[in-house]
Design a protein around this motif. Structure first.
Motif, mmCIF file in Angstrom:
data_model
loop_
_atom_site.group_PDB
_atom_site.id
_atom_site.type_symbol
_atom_site.label_atom_id
_atom_site.label_comp_id
_atom_site.label_asym_id
_atom_site.label_seq_id
_atom_site.Cartn_x
_atom_site.Cartn_y
_atom_site.Cartn_z
ATOM 1 N N LEU A 42 -39.750 66.946 -58.415
ATOM 2 C CA LEU A 42 -41.197 67.180 -58.558
ATOM 3 C C LEU A 42 -41.697 68.214 -57.555
ATOM 4 O O LEU A 42 -42.476 69.103 -57.903
ATOM 5 C CB LEU A 42 -41.963 65.864 -58.370
ATOM 6 C CG LEU A 42 -41.937 64.899 -59.541
ATOM 7 C CD1 LEU A 42 -42.519 63.549 -59.129
ATOM 8 C CD2 LEU A 42 -42.724 65.469 -60.708
ATOM 9 N N LEU A 43 -41.244 68.089 -56.311
ATOM 10 C CA LEU A 43 -41.694 69.028 -55.282
ATOM 11 C C LEU A 43 -41.250 70.450 -55.598
ATOM 12 O O LEU A 43 -42.056 71.388 -55.554
ATOM 13 C CB LEU A 43 -41.172 68.598 -53.906
ATOM 14 C CG LEU A 43 -41.777 67.317 -53.323
ATOM 15 C CD1 LEU A 43 -41.039 66.917 -52.050
ATOM 16 C CD2 LEU A 43 -43.258 67.492 -53.047
ATOM 17 N N VAL A 44 -39.974 70.606 -55.918
ATOM 18 C CA VAL A 44 -39.454 71.943 -56.218
ATOM 19 C C VAL A 44 -40.088 72.472 -57.502
ATOM 20 O O VAL A 44 -40.438 73.653 -57.595
ATOM 21 C CB VAL A 44 -37.914 71.945 -56.313
ATOM 22 C CG1 VAL A 44 -37.388 73.291 -56.784
ATOM 23 C CG2 VAL A 44 -37.302 71.593 -54.956
ATOM 24 N N GLY A 45 -40.277 71.613 -58.485
ATOM 25 C CA GLY A 45 -40.890 72.029 -59.733
ATOM 26 C C GLY A 45 -42.311 72.541 -59.561
ATOM 27 O O GLY A 45 -42.770 73.402 -60.313
ATOM 28 N N ASN A 46 -43.004 72.025 -58.539
ATOM 29 C CA ASN A 46 -44.386 72.430 -58.296
ATOM 30 C C ASN A 46 -44.535 73.590 -57.321
ATOM 31 O O ASN A 46 -45.650 74.026 -57.041
ATOM 32 C CB ASN A 46 -45.214 71.234 -57.802
ATOM 33 C CG ASN A 46 -45.524 70.279 -58.933
ATOM 34 O OD1 ASN A 46 -45.962 70.688 -59.999
ATOM 35 N ND2 ASN A 46 -45.276 69.001 -58.706
ATOM 36 N N VAL A 47 -43.425 74.101 -56.788
ATOM 37 C CA VAL A 47 -43.479 75.264 -55.900
ATOM 38 C C VAL A 47 -43.917 76.466 -56.727
ATOM 39 O O VAL A 47 -43.469 76.656 -57.859
ATOM 40 C CB VAL A 47 -42.101 75.519 -55.251
ATOM 41 C CG1 VAL A 47 -42.066 76.848 -54.525
ATOM 42 C CG2 VAL A 47 -41.739 74.391 -54.302
ATOM 43 N N ASN A 48 -44.787 77.274 -56.158
ATOM 44 C CA ASN A 48 -45.303 78.446 -56.874
ATOM 45 C C ASN A 48 -44.310 79.598 -56.756
ATOM 46 O O ASN A 48 -44.512 80.543 -56.001
ATOM 47 C CB ASN A 48 -46.676 78.840 -56.323
ATOM 48 C CG ASN A 48 -47.344 79.907 -57.159
ATOM 49 O OD1 ASN A 48 -46.972 80.147 -58.304
ATOM 50 N ND2 ASN A 48 -48.340 80.566 -56.579
ATOM 51 N N SER A 52 -36.304 80.966 -61.757
ATOM 52 C CA SER A 52 -34.976 81.286 -61.215
ATOM 53 C C SER A 52 -34.905 80.956 -59.716
ATOM 54 O O SER A 52 -33.872 80.489 -59.226
ATOM 55 C CB SER A 52 -34.616 82.747 -61.467
ATOM 56 O OG SER A 52 -35.542 83.603 -60.813
ATOM 57 N N GLU A 53 -35.998 81.197 -58.996
ATOM 58 C CA GLU A 53 -36.022 80.867 -57.560
ATOM 59 C C GLU A 53 -36.026 79.358 -57.362
ATOM 60 O O GLU A 53 -35.431 78.852 -56.412
ATOM 61 C CB GLU A 53 -37.235 81.503 -56.885
ATOM 62 C CG GLU A 53 -37.117 82.996 -56.698
ATOM 63 C CD GLU A 53 -38.287 83.585 -55.924
ATOM 64 O OE1 GLU A 53 -38.898 82.863 -55.107
ATOM 65 O OE2 GLU A 53 -38.594 84.780 -56.160
ATOM 66 N N LEU A 58 -33.271 74.502 -55.634
ATOM 67 C CA LEU A 58 -32.730 73.177 -55.941
ATOM 68 C C LEU A 58 -31.226 73.136 -55.689
ATOM 69 O O LEU A 58 -30.706 72.143 -55.159
ATOM 70 C CB LEU A 58 -33.043 72.789 -57.387
ATOM 71 C CG LEU A 58 -32.653 71.375 -57.786
ATOM 72 C CD1 LEU A 58 -33.352 70.338 -56.918
ATOM 73 C CD2 LEU A 58 -32.966 71.148 -59.253
ATOM 74 N N GLY A 59 -30.529 74.211 -56.014
ATOM 75 C CA GLY A 59 -29.097 74.287 -55.733
ATOM 76 C C GLY A 59 -28.806 74.198 -54.241
ATOM 77 O O GLY A 59 -27.874 73.509 -53.815
ATOM 78 N N GLU A 60 -29.621 74.882 -53.427
ATOM 79 C CA GLU A 60 -29.443 74.823 -51.973
ATOM 80 C C GLU A 60 -29.710 73.415 -51.448
ATOM 81 O O GLU A 60 -28.991 72.926 -50.570
ATOM 82 C CB GLU A 60 -30.384 75.821 -51.295
ATOM 83 C CG GLU A 60 -30.010 77.270 -51.514
ATOM 84 C CD GLU A 60 -31.026 78.234 -50.912
ATOM 85 O OE1 GLU A 60 -31.866 77.808 -50.095
ATOM 86 O OE2 GLU A 60 -30.966 79.429 -51.255
ATOM 87 N N ILE A 61 -30.736 72.778 -51.985
ATOM 88 C CA ILE A 61 -31.061 71.411 -51.552
ATOM 89 C C ILE A 61 -29.931 70.459 -51.938
ATOM 90 O O ILE A 61 -29.525 69.599 -51.135
ATOM 91 C CB ILE A 61 -32.410 70.958 -52.147
ATOM 92 C CG1 ILE A 61 -33.546 71.761 -51.500
ATOM 93 C CG2 ILE A 61 -32.622 69.461 -51.952
ATOM 94 C CD1 ILE A 61 -34.903 71.576 -52.164
#
Length: 99
Positions: A42-48, A52-53, A58-61
């Motif tokens: 949810l957090l990553v999905g809501n990043v502006n 692709s970024e 998410l891959g790094e996390i």
């Protein structure tokens, strides 16, 4: 993800407590992990940022989570087992008095 983070026992206990208050199933650590994974999504999905970024982040996390897990596993394997008790020094063994 270059900045250091401070994972403490207290932080983990508080997070687990909040999750268990929200859902009793979180007594199971794997259910808690699923909640935390969903929160990350949810957090990553809501990043502006462009999609692709977000995928790269998410891959790094995920990779970071894997490194933390491996560190925990390695630390557990490196802990020495407690020494076997010396029967001669064991509490509760009665010896007859010397004559």
């Amino acid at each position: 993800m270059a900045q250091p983070i401070n994972l403490s026992r207290e932080l983990l206990q508080k997070l687990m407590h909040v999750l268990q208050e929200h859902d009793a199933q979180c007594q199971d650590t794997m259910v808690s992990a699923q909640y935390l994974a969903a929160v990350v999504g949810l957090l990553v999905g809501n990043v502006n940022r462009p999609p692709s970024e977000k995928e790269e982040l998410l891959g790094e996390i995920n990779a970071f989570s894997g490194h933390v897990m491996n560190d925990v596993i390695n630390q557990a394997q490196q802990r020495p087992e407690p020494p076997a008790a010396d029967p001669a020094k064991a509490f509760g063994i009665w010896k007859p008095p010397s004559a």
